[in-house]
Enzyme design. Structure first.
Site: not given
Length: 280
Positions: A33, A176, A144, A200
């Protein structure tokens, strides 16, 4: 709730639309996505999001047939139909609708789903509260995918603690956030985790690094520890929906406030480029 939903050419109220039970997103999370912030029909850095989307498709070997222009036509038509002053534009592709088997189905077409959700941006001066959480995710964080259970659980922990975001820590190293990238300012330098398989690499992260270079602020993509995070001059998080935000606390302890001028240089530079790109 999203006001506009689109699934394989059908458009309507997403609360009333349905997805087939055999869509592989339902039982495997087999898809990827993207999401970005839009002002009217202007989606910020859409080309960069589509480029990252194609990298995710390639990593998952999903044979998506839409070219970039065809995909943009669908996304822009959804924004126009929604007619919202500002919104989150979300799209995902699942591998196919097919009987449940682990191997890829043959000769099956991927499914495209799009939603447009009204979004009132937070005030630009709004700081955020963070907590730390053990990073128990798998080794494909750079893709993702739709498999976000560890992120969801971590973000719920943050919400239950009255915080805005959870920062993942793996073997003492900050990776992250559950839906953001995490950066620190220390001794005049911007530090962020390298763009490897543990994070990511966000579109806003890339913008921040560019802006640091243009502003004469040294930047380094290197791992930093939880101790460095908590002793930083400033802690920043970035995402497509939040932009550039400064943390006020981590695990309930005040943080940052020691490099406000550098933070404001970066945040205001981001705001200028966002306003310029999304201006009607």
């Amino acid at each position: 709730m999203p006001q506009i939903g689109w699934y394989n050419g059908m458009i309507g109220n997403p609360a009333e639309m349905t997805v087939p039970m055999l869509d592989r997103a339902v039982y495997f999370g087999d898809g990827c996505y993207e999401a970005c912030l839009a002002v009217g029909t202007n989606a910020f850095h859409l080309d960069a999001h589509i480029d990252r989307f194609r990298r995710s498709l390639n990593a998952l070997s999903i044979p998506f047939s839409y070219g970039s222009d065809a995909l943009k036509d669908v996304l822009y038509s959804c924004l126009a139909a929604a007619n919202e002053p500002s919104a989150v534009l979300y799209w995902q592709v699942s591998r196919a609708t097919a009987p449940r088997t682990h191997a890829f189905p043959k000769d099956a077409e991927p499914n495209l789903l799009v939603t447009v959700t009204p979004k009132t941006p937070l005030p630009r001066e709004r700081t955020v509260k963070l907590i730390t959480a053990e990073d128990v995710r798998y080794a494909m964080c750079d893709v993702k995918t739709l498999n976000l259970i560890p992120n969801i659980l971590a973000n719920q922990r943050a919400a239950s603690a009255g915080a805005d975001e959870a920062v993942f820590v793996r073997d003492g190293i900050v990776t992250e956030g559950s839906h953001t990238n995490v950066h620190i300012l220390k001794n005049g330098t911007l530090l962020t985790h390298p763009a490897d398989n543990r994070i990511l690499a966000g579109v806003t992260r890339a913008v921040l690094l560019e802006l640091a270079g243009e502003s004469g602020i040294p930047a380094a993509e290197r791992a930093f520890t939880e101790d460095e995070l908590k002793c930083a001059d400033e802690v920043l998080i970035t995402s497509s929906t939040l932009g550039v935000r400064r943390a006020e606390s981590i695990d309930g302890i005040a943080t940052g406030g020691k490099a406000e001028a550098l933070y404001r240089t970066l945040a205001q530079a981001y705001e200028r480029i966002f306003d310029r790109e999304t201006r009607a």
